[in-house]
Design a protein around this motif. Structure first.
Motif, mmCIF file in Angstrom:
data_model
loop_
_atom_site.group_PDB
_atom_site.id
_atom_site.type_symbol
_atom_site.label_atom_id
_atom_site.label_comp_id
_atom_site.label_asym_id
_atom_site.label_seq_id
_atom_site.Cartn_x
_atom_site.Cartn_y
_atom_site.Cartn_z
ATOM 1 N N UNK A 118 0.943 -1.559 0.058
ATOM 2 C CA UNK A 118 -0.267 -0.274 -0.146
ATOM 3 C C UNK A 118 0.747 1.463 -0.276
ATOM 4 N N UNK B 9 1.831 1.602 -3.565
ATOM 5 C CA UNK B 9 0.658 2.196 -4.422
ATOM 6 C C UNK B 9 0.468 3.774 -4.517
ATOM 7 N N UNK B 10 0.683 4.034 -2.498
ATOM 8 C CA UNK B 10 -0.111 5.580 -2.298
ATOM 9 C C UNK B 10 1.337 6.650 -3.500
ATOM 10 N N UNK B 11 2.289 6.038 -3.785
ATOM 11 C CA UNK B 11 2.949 7.032 -4.000
ATOM 12 C C UNK B 11 3.462 7.169 -5.728
#
Lengths: 282, 184
Positions: A192, A195-197
């Motif tokens: 995650x 994924x957030x970046x």
């Protein structure tokens, strides 16, 4: 008499095996791509460092996400001259971290360095018996058998991942496949965080640096996401200019571009207006 | 293609997953795992371990991503990362659970410290009898009059749309203020 040689003739696996079987105590220093060292007590790995300087506990905790950049800055300015053990006690007593956080973070830090050394094909090494880290350093004894097994496994996997994702200069975007059954995904916190970046203007190397992931970890995470169709390359990945450069901690990381590019007021206003129109129409 | 990001944050079980799910064009990607802490188990059988993720495609050149933060303190380390580059953020509060308001205050303070980014506060679960009103929430959270506190039912798309639109209007106001101060 120090044990000396070159990794070309005597690879990391064999050295560690020797240290394990002979239950040696001392420090192994290697001068390869850069300087590295590992310390052992009675055949167990207790400490490691990569590069010229040894990371402090504060930086290790920052790398594992237990302390923020701001907290580390405050520690560096206000808690100068205290040992890692003293700092650990202070942080636990103040409730910033738990003892388990410290043990896990130090263990992870030491193991990641040890695993990275398996990929070194060349470099002078020297084992100095009875030379150990300072008493003030926090050391966690780790059985070498598992380190050797995991390091060897990673070495094989690393080669495969390198073929699939040859360059960390590549950029990703989220898959446009609307039929993707996203609800079936079960991502770990590390996945995650990656994924957030994800953004078209951010390379895998930058994402790795921002998350304190080494090359192996970022490749493995991205490979998994690619396989399930969650993300895709913005362009076909090409071998980068720095295929062997290790992703390092925050101190070595260049500033990240923001996920939303710095735009002029007019461009930003245009984006907001388009978002408003779209959401109104939903 | 340009991507922009909004963060949906708030205390544990505030309704973040439902909020994103009500508006996202893809199924919300969330990591739901069995939890072990007894007090949390009384609230939800499963909880979001990491975060939620939703998407709204504006056109061929622009996509909005919605990131929901994890609700529990032990995942606070992710907030800093999530907040980077966000256009704005929504603080979800379960209006029926005053025991979470102090935590909401902490979240607002933390996110506000990352960047001077516009945000709105949503008083979720306004369809329930024991919900605190948005104005009472404003007082208890000591929010300035410039911060919008919006009624919301996170399972209803129109309600979620309204919250996102109000956040976007706040962002426009912020742009206006920046332009006005630049021209002074």
């Amino acid at each position: 008499m120090a044990l000396k040689g070159n990794l070309r003739d005597f690879p990391t696996t064999q050295i560690l095996n020797l240290i394990n079987l002979a239950r040696k105590t001392g420090t192994l220093t290697i001068q390869g791509r850069e300087a590295a060292s590992m310390a052992f007590r009675e055949g167990k790995l207790i400490d490691a460092s990569l590069g010229k300087e040894t990371d402090s506990l504060a930086h290790i905790l920052q790398r594992s996400g237990k302390l923020s950049t701001e907290q580390v800055r405050i520690i560096e300015t206000r808690a100068t001259g205290i040992s890692d053990k003293q700092l650990g006690h202070l942080l636990v007593r103040a409730g910033h971290v738990t003892q388990s956080d410290i043990i896990q973070s130090v263990r992870h830090y030491v193991l990641e360095i040890a695993y990275s050394l398996f990929a070194w094909a060349e470099g002078f090494f020297r084992f100095d018996a009875d030379q150990l880290p300072a008493n003030s350093r926090i050391t966690i004894p780790i059985d070498l058998e598992n380190v050797i097994l995991e390091g060897s496994r990673r070495l094989n996997e690393q080669a495969a991942l390198q073929r699939e994702i040859p360059s960390l200069e590549a950029t990703l975007r989220f898959s446009e496949q609307r039929e993707m059954r996203a609800r079936q995904l079960n991502l770990t916190p590390a996945e995650w965080r990656v994924a957030a970046q994800i953004a078209p203007q951010r390379s895998l190397r930058q994402i790795a640096q921002a998350n304190n992931l080494d090359e192996f970890e970022i490749r493995r995470i991205v490979y998994g996401m690619l396989q399930i169709g969650f993300v895709e390359f913005t362009q076909s990945p090409r071998p980068g200019a720095r295929p062997n450069g290790a992703a390092r901690g925050p101190a070595a990381a260049p500033p990240l571009p923001p996920a939303a590019p710095q735009e002029s007021g007019a461009a930003r206003r245009s984006v907001v207006m388009r978002l408003i129109d779209r959401i109104r129409g939903l | 293609m340009q991507t922009v990001k909004m963060v949906i944050t708030g205390p544990f079980s505030a309704g973040k997953t439902e909020f994103i799910g009500a508006i996202s064009e893809i199924d919300v990607v969330s990591t739901e795992r069995k939890i072990t802490l007894a007090n949390e188990q009384q609230i939800k059988e499963t909880t979001t371990v990491a975060m939620d993720f939703g998407r709204i495609t504006v056109d061929q050149d622009l996509v909005l991503y919605l990131f929901g933060t994890p609700g529990q303190r032990r995942f606070d380390f992710m907030w800093d990362i999530l907040s980077q580059g966000m256009l704005g953020f929504v603080v979800m509060i379960d209006s029926t659970k005053p025991e979470t308001f102090r935590e909401a205050q902490r979240i607002i303070d933390t996110f506000s410290s990352y960047a001077a980014t516009p945000y709105v506060v949503t008083a979720n679960k306004q369809d329930q009898e024991d919900a605190w009103s948005p104005e009472d929430l404003r007082i208890i959270l000591r929010l300035s009059p410039s911060v919008k506190v919006l009624p919301c039912v996170a399972t209803e798309r129109e309600s979620v749309k309204n919250v996102l639109l109000e956040l976007l209007y706040s962002i426009l106001d912020e742009l206006d203020a920046q332009e006005a101060s630049a021209s002074d």
